[in-house]
Design an enzyme around this catalytic site. Sequence first.
Site, mmCIF file in Angstrom:
data_model
loop_
_atom_site.group_PDB
_atom_site.id
_atom_site.type_symbol
_atom_site.label_atom_id
_atom_site.label_comp_id
_atom_site.label_asym_id
_atom_site.label_seq_id
_atom_site.Cartn_x
_atom_site.Cartn_y
_atom_site.Cartn_z
ATOM 1 C CG PHE A 26 -1.831 1.139 1.362
ATOM 2 C CD1 PHE A 26 -2.878 1.293 0.476
ATOM 3 C CD2 PHE A 26 -1.690 2.069 2.386
ATOM 4 C CE1 PHE A 26 -3.776 2.346 0.591
ATOM 5 C CE2 PHE A 26 -2.581 3.129 2.518
ATOM 6 C CZ PHE A 26 -3.623 3.262 1.608
ATOM 7 C CB SER A 94 3.414 -4.442 3.193
ATOM 8 O OG SER A 94 2.751 -3.609 4.120
ATOM 9 C CG ASP A 195 7.359 -4.105 10.047
ATOM 10 O OD1 ASP A 195 7.103 -2.906 9.844
ATOM 11 O OD2 ASP A 195 7.024 -5.011 9.258
ATOM 12 C CG HIS A 225 7.212 -2.625 6.401
ATOM 13 N ND1 HIS A 225 6.418 -3.663 6.839
ATOM 14 C CD2 HIS A 225 6.599 -2.126 5.288
ATOM 15 C CE1 HIS A 225 5.359 -3.776 6.055
ATOM 16 N NE2 HIS A 225 5.456 -2.869 5.101
#
Length: 257
Positions: A26, A94, A195, A225
């Site tokens: 995203f 993710s 993260d 991340h």
Amino acid sequence: MQLLPGCEPMRHDGSDEIGVLVCHGFCGSPQSVKPWGRYLADRGLSVRVPLLPGHGTRWEELAVTGWQDWYATLDRELHALRRRCRRVFVAGLSMGGALALRLAAKHGDAVGGVVVVNPAMTFPRVPGYALPVARHLVRTTKGIISDIRKDGPEEVGYTRVPLAAAHSLRELLNLTRGELPQVTQPLLVLHSRVDHVVPPGDSALVLAGVSSTDVTETVLADSYHVATLDHDAEKVFADSYAFITRLAARKAARDGA
């Protein structure tokens, strides 16, 4: 609309035996996962790294899209890859991990296995409760990109998050969590010890929620991340290649091909 540097989708036609669909996250773009795709392509696999609608340009474009648009793009790419390759795998970073899991839940045996890196499964509780109203009052909030421990690499993405798209992301994550029991394929989950974007508990939710019996969990000790651009990138790439080729060889042996 002009794309940001490096955000072009990637397509590589290699083997007609194994295809891999790689999904970005995203507010991100193919730039964050193309090194992963290139690693697999360099080893002869057919690879698709699509650009999700609303991404890779400017946040105003993302504001008028939703999870249905992002998922539909991947669904089409999966169908196209299946027409080319005998065995197809899905992978994602993710939110891309959440979308990969949903593809697996919906397509069953048509997906040979799933690889997810720091998969997103939850949305922050307090902001999530406010989103249904806040998205009509405030257009954007500050975004988080380039959560990378390694000096040098930077993630190309949006520094502003449109709340309308964030609301749709929350819907996607809620939906995908409920569909995890439908995921039965072999699964590789790689997640960072630290993260700053996705809570470590999200990977635990995936591991606890799927019905897969062939499950591998790998902790990435030296990345944040965006592990696909971080210190552990080579481990992510090598482990996913080994996972995919192991499963493809096992399936070929069972099929007698």
